[in-house]
Design a protein around this motif. Sequence first.
Motif: not given
Lengths: 246, 256
Positions: A118-122, B57, B60, B62, B82-83, B86, B89-90, B94, B114, B118, B167
């Motif tokens: 999740x946190x690695x944008x996957x 958490x 980020x 979660x 959500x998009x 994401x 989060x790039x 974490x 990852x 990405x 990343x």
Amino acid sequence: MFITLSDVFQFMGRFFKEAFMPPYEGRELLKQCYDIGYKSLALISLTGFITGIVFTKQSRPSLAEFGATSWLPSLVGIALLRTLAPLLTSLIAAGKVGSSIGAELGSMRVTEQIDAMEVSATNPFKFLVSTRVMACTITIPILTFYTALVGMLGALLNVAMSEGTSARLFFQASLESITFLDITASTIKAVLFGFTIGVVGCYQGYYSSKGTEGVGKAANSSVVIGMFLIFIEEVVSVQFFGLFRT
Amino acid sequence: MVSKTTDIDREKVIEIKGLHKSFGDYQVLRGVDLDLYKRENLVVLGKSGTGKSVLIKIIVGLLTPDAGEVKVLGRIVDQISYRELLELRLKVGFSFQNSALYDSMTVRENLEFPLVRNQRRLTRGEVNSAVEEMLDAVGLLQTINQMPSELSGGQRKRIGIARTLILRPEIMLYDEPTAGLDPITCLEINSLINEVQERFHTSSIIITHDLTCAKAVGDRVAMLLDGRFERQGTFEEVFATDDQRVKPFYDYNFIQ
């Protein structure tokens, strides 16, 4: 109970949304098909073959009472294709594959590997859940027809040893009694069973909690709930396809 | 040991206002206010169960907050799609307490995972060189084909950090980076955190209850007490107190 059902339907809804939207995880899908399908072949072969032999052996005395042992190939063919193959394959897969998916995803959840995705944008749902559900839905029907074939070989061995029937005659008699409806019904059932095994295993694993106890519970629930649903679906589908046979 | 000091930009990369979070009847965070500045290493201290990990958490995405606002790089985390999350989060790495390496994949595959998802236009050669460069940065290029189960605790931490850094995030969140490690490995991890800040120009929040780590890596320290940050400042400022909720922390780490 109703809250859980609504969660499961939401989960299935998310599967349909994620599975058919790019980017696709083709490589992971192939890997899962290999793991679920190819690695189940040995167990499926053994079970299917033994079922074919035992079913034929147990059916013979009843048919012999009416002097109808020549019907054995037809009986075995219909029984295997309509019910035994889809049910056997799915129950074995629910035990082997369902528990494996439940335990694997459960373990990934409690060790935060899913959070790490999740946190690695996957999107972990797409990578882990969509691929496994699709792989089950694709491979279980293929395994079902394979089980039917292996079961027929087991039946042939028994018939050939008892009555001396040739393979050509055996398969001719079997295939003549199988209709297009039998094949369609069997395929639809196997697709449904495969989808059920995938969804139940993934749902239990993906939302597992409480550490190692949760992983064990996820694996166990995947098998128990999966088998329970398969039996219910079998009863419903027998009634449904029965409507087309009369 | 001397506290580190770095030239810190006063631009805020994370702004937290009035953050509340409960689990059932247990109120973990009770109105947390916190800012993280660009290129700053901020250490969050607190006893176990005080909500330190919960805080990052939430940052980020979660976990969702019950109340309050968390703004990361100008975006309010629980109000974006959500998009968009994401995409955010790039820019936010974490590092998990237990490293959370994918145990069915090799070290190489862990780092590739990852990256290839990405940056889908990268060639195989570019992926390989990015993985090797990052492993080299954490000093573990030789482990590239090993499985996570073959690595030591310290190596797993380093690989976890490398997987996050691949990343090129602007912000790093470290959850207990030295937990469960021997003192020597702890020092290596502390150096790595400082190297990451200098080399990749990251802003970081480091969650810990290891004061040696706090002193070595923190430009600023914030102490979480009873669900709020009641003491913030340099390491020396935070511990220049007779507050019995704070003092035993220092005494245990440095006197015992």
